[in-house]
Design a protein around this motif. Structure first.
Motif, PDB file in Angstrom:
ATOM      1  N   UNK A  94      21.232  33.405   1.153  1.00  0.00           N
ATOM      2  CA  UNK A  94      21.880  33.382   2.469  1.00  0.00           C
ATOM      3  C   UNK A  94      21.038  32.542   3.421  1.00  0.00           C
ATOM      4  N   UNK A  95      21.674  31.615   4.090  1.00  0.00           N
ATOM      5  CA  UNK A  95      20.961  30.735   5.024  1.00  0.00           C
ATOM      6  C   UNK A  95      21.546  30.865   6.426  1.00  0.00           C
ATOM      7  N   UNK A  96      20.660  30.830   7.400  1.00  0.00           N
ATOM      8  CA  UNK A  96      21.060  30.787   8.806  1.00  0.00           C
ATOM      9  C   UNK A  96      21.005  29.327   9.248  1.00  0.00           C
ATOM     10  N   UNK A  97      22.117  28.825   9.806  1.00  0.00           N
ATOM     11  CA  UNK A  97      22.185  27.403  10.147  1.00  0.00           C
ATOM     12  C   UNK A  97      21.979  27.200  11.649  1.00  0.00           C
ATOM     13  N   UNK A  98      20.757  26.800  12.004  1.00  0.00           N
ATOM     14  CA  UNK A  98      20.416  26.696  13.424  1.00  0.00           C
ATOM     15  C   UNK A  98      20.033  25.294  13.855  1.00  0.00           C
ATOM     16  N   UNK A  99      20.217  24.317  12.979  1.00  0.00           N
ATOM     17  CA  UNK A  99      19.876  22.961  13.397  1.00  0.00           C
ATOM     18  C   UNK A  99      19.775  22.010  12.224  1.00  0.00           C
ATOM     19  N   UNK A 100      19.287  20.814  12.505  1.00  0.00           N
ATOM     20  CA  UNK A 100      19.240  19.741  11.507  1.00  0.00           C
ATOM     21  C   UNK A 100      18.347  20.106  10.329  1.00  0.00           C
ATOM     22  N   UNK A 101      17.202  20.755  10.593  1.00  0.00           N
ATOM     23  CA  UNK A 101      16.287  21.076   9.509  1.00  0.00           C
ATOM     24  C   UNK A 101      16.826  22.225   8.664  1.00  0.00           C
ATOM     25  N   UNK A 113      22.081  26.461  -6.639  1.00  0.00           N
ATOM     26  CA  UNK A 113      22.859  27.688  -6.765  1.00  0.00           C
ATOM     27  C   UNK A 113      23.842  27.837  -5.618  1.00  0.00           C
ATOM     28  N   UNK A 114      24.292  29.059  -5.435  1.00  0.00           N
ATOM     29  CA  UNK A 114      25.309  29.325  -4.429  1.00  0.00           C
ATOM     30  C   UNK A 114      24.639  29.648  -3.084  1.00  0.00           C
ATOM     31  N   UNK A 115      25.074  28.968  -2.038  1.00  0.00           N
ATOM     32  CA  UNK A 115      24.496  29.209  -0.714  1.00  0.00           C
ATOM     33  C   UNK A 115      25.569  29.742   0.227  1.00  0.00           C
ATOM     34  N   UNK A 116      25.250  30.862   0.834  1.00  0.00           N
ATOM     35  CA  UNK A 116      26.150  31.451   1.821  1.00  0.00           C
ATOM     36  C   UNK A 116      25.554  31.202   3.206  1.00  0.00           C
ATOM     37  N   UNK A 117      26.277  30.448   4.035  1.00  0.00           N
ATOM     38  CA  UNK A 117      25.807  30.248   5.417  1.00  0.00           C
ATOM     39  C   UNK A 117      26.327  31.440   6.217  1.00  0.00           C
ATOM     40  N   UNK A 118      25.431  32.387   6.499  1.00  0.00           N
ATOM     41  CA  UNK A 118      25.924  33.652   7.062  1.00  0.00           C
ATOM     42  C   UNK A 118      26.146  33.593   8.565  1.00  0.00           C
ATOM     43  N   UNK A 119      25.591  32.585   9.213  1.00  0.00           N
ATOM     44  CA  UNK A 119      25.875  32.365  10.638  1.00  0.00           C
ATOM     45  C   UNK A 119      25.423  30.957  10.986  1.00  0.00           C
ATOM     46  N   UNK A 120      26.081  30.364  11.984  1.00  0.00           N
ATOM     47  CA  UNK A 120      25.762  28.990  12.372  1.00  0.00           C
ATOM     48  C   UNK A 120      25.988  28.803  13.867  1.00  0.00           C
ATOM     49  N   UNK A 121      25.188  27.966  14.471  1.00  0.00           N
ATOM     50  CA  UNK A 121      25.434  27.596  15.871  1.00  0.00           C
ATOM     51  C   UNK A 121      25.895  26.142  15.965  1.00  0.00           C
ATOM     52  N   UNK A 122      26.429  25.636  14.863  1.00  0.00           N
ATOM     53  CA  UNK A 122      26.912  24.246  14.845  1.00  0.00           C
ATOM     54  C   UNK A 122      28.042  24.039  15.856  1.00  0.00           C
ATOM     55  N   UNK A 123      28.792  25.116  16.142  1.00  0.00           N
ATOM     56  CA  UNK A 123      29.932  25.011  17.063  1.00  0.00           C
ATOM     57  C   UNK A 123      29.514  24.580  18.467  1.00  0.00           C
ATOM     58  N   UNK A 125      26.639  22.617  19.050  1.00  0.00           N
ATOM     59  CA  UNK A 125      25.536  21.669  18.794  1.00  0.00           C
ATOM     60  C   UNK A 125      24.176  22.368  18.781  1.00  0.00           C
ATOM     61  N   UNK A 126      24.157  23.534  18.172  1.00  0.00           N
ATOM     62  CA  UNK A 126      22.907  24.269  17.909  1.00  0.00           C
ATOM     63  C   UNK A 126      22.108  24.601  19.174  1.00  0.00           C
ATOM     64  N   UNK A 127      22.798  24.875  20.268  1.00  0.00           N
ATOM     65  CA  UNK A 127      22.052  25.178  21.502  1.00  0.00           C
ATOM     66  C   UNK A 127      21.753  26.670  21.660  1.00  0.00           C
ATOM     67  N   UNK A 128      22.021  27.452  20.597  1.00  0.00           N
ATOM     68  CA  UNK A 128      21.695  28.882  20.647  1.00  0.00           C
ATOM     69  C   UNK A 128      21.337  29.377  19.252  1.00  0.00           C
ATOM     70  N   UNK A 129      20.807  30.598  19.183  1.00  0.00           N
ATOM     71  CA  UNK A 129      20.479  31.238  17.907  1.00  0.00           C
ATOM     72  C   UNK A 129      21.545  32.312  17.632  1.00  0.00           C
ATOM     73  N   UNK A 130      22.300  32.196  16.524  1.00  0.00           N
ATOM     74  CA  UNK A 130      23.299  33.227  16.212  1.00  0.00           C
ATOM     75  C   UNK A 130      22.602  34.583  16.014  1.00  0.00           C
ATOM     76  N   UNK A 152      15.578  22.653  20.727  1.00  0.00           N
ATOM     77  CA  UNK A 152      14.852  23.442  21.716  1.00  0.00           C
ATOM     78  C   UNK A 152      15.169  24.926  21.704  1.00  0.00           C
ATOM     79  N   UNK A 153      15.522  25.455  20.529  1.00  0.00           N
ATOM     80  CA  UNK A 153      15.773  26.897  20.421  1.00  0.00           C
ATOM     81  C   UNK A 153      14.735  27.546  19.506  1.00  0.00           C
ATOM     82  N   UNK A 154      14.559  28.856  19.689  1.00  0.00           N
ATOM     83  CA  UNK A 154      13.542  29.580  18.935  1.00  0.00           C
ATOM     84  C   UNK A 154      14.016  31.005  18.696  1.00  0.00           C
ATOM     85  N   UNK A 155      13.812  31.484  17.491  1.00  0.00           N
ATOM     86  CA  UNK A 155      14.146  32.878  17.189  1.00  0.00           C
ATOM     87  C   UNK A 155      13.084  33.784  17.805  1.00  0.00           C
TER      88      UNK A 155
END
Lengths: 356, 356
Positions: A94-101, A113-123, A125-130, A152-155
């Motif tokens: 499971x991957x959290x999608x929070x930016x380019x990296x 293998x199989x990757x599940x993107x369980x949350x993303x802030x792509x909607x 342009x990654x200006x927040x942390x899901x 410029x976001x940080x968990x």
């Protein structure tokens, strides 16, 4: 003129690190040899690696369950090493999608293998942390990126997880205290808070290794680097010496607790000005703002050349934002002095006086 | 006292490289910034990479069919990258086994497909180069190691091959002229004749890529590094700057043709003494002796402490042989002056006078 270096990485390092590196390139520890011409197997070189590993353990209070290694290839090779070491054959993660990296890490894991993107802030342009997601219990691991340099976001907190947690901390490692025991793999390219570009550090929970059923290529195998004390092959002596010096400097600043106070002060100073000053707007959602990289834009883009002229005249360098966000990015890594942030804030105030 | 550095790698580099590196760590090109604190994307950093690539092309007359890249992870990661890029799914490759590093390359290739060891000198502890073999035509590629640092052997010619030829030239690249067109992949860790440890160079024939059917992890994909001009991710600016300076120095020595004459002179001087002096024996078969690493043993091991005392007193360092061979190893890379070899030969003569 003093340069105020806001580069996103490779970035500013302490002056004393530059001084000692410069000396060691000519004469390492009064041995009469350059640090560039000695074998990595020599006792005084070995001490550089051992001290660097020891300092990471000390500064981050790494528990005995975990080991610290230094390898090469940057976070980009870690994107590959993580699934090789952690994802079972026919497994999933499971991957959290929070930016380019994060996207880069996802891309590499999908090859294995199989990757599940369980949350993303792509909607946005990654200006927040899901935050509204649950880590599934039927995956081999959960992967996240603690600080998103470009956006410029940080968990500020990490989710509960019943599966091993892997975190790319390239751009905020060693900037504040961290409970290492909550993570199973932490990795970080050196070229932000750790030293010059050319090495990457990983902290690995030894208990999670050896469970994939994969025949892992040797260089990609965490266990081999652990077994060899990070000397599986010739390691970059010069780069690791820079890491060691930088970690010693950090220890003298009061370690991560000490530097964390200064980092908070720097971030507060700049974000207060971004919010106060009518000519600027921060791009990241307030609660997810990074202490390391502050991203902001001009409200009136027509004034760009005027603002650029002013900060350049003040000795500020590398303030331009990444092309994915535009505007400006002030990277405030450990070695950036408060004084440099004050110079930037003063320029922003002067800019407001002139054009506000 | 002057140190005569016979280290097998990381090893001696030219004094002017140390001087310029030391300066750049404090103030790169009079920019006021350390080379360690600037972004790899900055124009003056980009010029360091571009110049390094260009100098390799110029010094080795690399044909247009081939591209030069710099990555990280040393030859050990190349052992992995070669089969990922060159071996078809369910494919096979032919390897020549001439030493410990060849064995390392074979081990990694076996994880991806079928490996045929078409000849080996393991029967005599790798003290010669096998010549009685034919490269099969039904494999994906042929792999060999041009110089065997540990065992002091070197390939003086390469076999005919109808399949792509891959060669690990880590320890003799840039030591003499080379017909690059006869190889499809050449790779070499930097830390012998190229610069400080921390980067690895590859010269790749673009026509042989993209034929494996594999989904190659990005960092392991030659094509990606080619497409990105070796800037797929943050590259080690400091290490590559060292490479650039070293390549510039080599150009000023008359390039590979110029240095080759001096390397031959150094090797002849030392091997003549090994053969003349009754107290020593060379370990490699004469016709396969390496110009880079001369391995030899004492005929009477009881005299070891006496000989060790004498060469250490003469300022010689790092002369001990690898544990797999024992005895002594004199590594005579490009930057080692003839003077240092003369000092060693003088010590050997004095040792003979005293104990012969």
């Amino acid at each position: 003129m003093k340069i105020h270096n806001f580069s996103a990485g490779p970035c500013i390092l302490p002056d004393e690190v530059f001084q000692k590196m410069s000396e060691a390139v000519l004469n390492f520890n009064n041995s009469g040899s350059s640090i560039m011409e000695i074998s990595h197997r020599r006792a005084d070189a070995q001490e550089v690696m051992d001290t660097s590993i020891q300092l990471v353990k000390e500064l981050l209070q790494v528990p005995d369950t975990h080991e610290v290694i230094f390898t090469q290839g940057g976070a980009s090779l870690q994107f590959v090493m993580v699934p090789f070491n952690m994802m079972k054959v026919n497994g999933s993660a499971a991957y959290l999608e929070t930016g380019a990296w994060a996207k880069g890490a996802i891309k590499e894991a999908k090859k294995l293998g199989n990757v599940e993107i369980i949350a993303s802030s792509a909607d946005q342009n990654f200006n927040y942390i899901p935050k509204d997601y649950t880590v599934p219990s039927n995956v081999d691991y959960f992967h996240c990126t603690s600080n998103n340099t470009i956006f410029g976001t940080q968990m500020k907190s990490f989710p509960e997880s019943s599966v091993p947690v892997v975190c790319d901390m390239s751009s905020d490692i060693l900037s504040k205290p961290l409970d290492v025991s909550k993570f199973d793999v932490i990795y970080a390219g050196a070229q932000k808070n750790m030293g010059p570009a050319g090495s990457v550090m990983a902290i690995v929970n030894k208990e999670v290794l050896g469970k994939t059923g994969r025949d892992i290529p040797s260089y990609l195998d965490y266990q081999i680097h652990i077994n060899k004390g990070s000397a599986f092959n010739t390691w970059p002596v010069l780069a690791i010496y820079g890491v060691m010096l930088n970690l010693q400097w950090l220890k003298n600043q009061g370690g991560v607790a000490g530097i964390s106070k200064i980092n908070q002060e720097k971030a507060e100073l700049l974000y207060s000005e971004i919010d106060r000053n009518g000519l600027f707007t921060g791009t990241a959602v307030v609660e997810d703002r990074s202490e390391m990289n502050a991203t902001f834009v001009l409200n009136n883009e027509d004034l760009k050349s005027e603002f650029d002229k002013m900060w350049k005249e003040a000795g500020i360098s590398s303030l331009n934002g990444h092309r994915d966000v535009g505007g400006y990015r002030a990277s405030m890594y450990n070695a950036l002095p408060l004084e440099s942030v004050q110079v930037l804030v003063d320029v922003m105030k002067a800019f407001e006086q002139k054009f506000g």
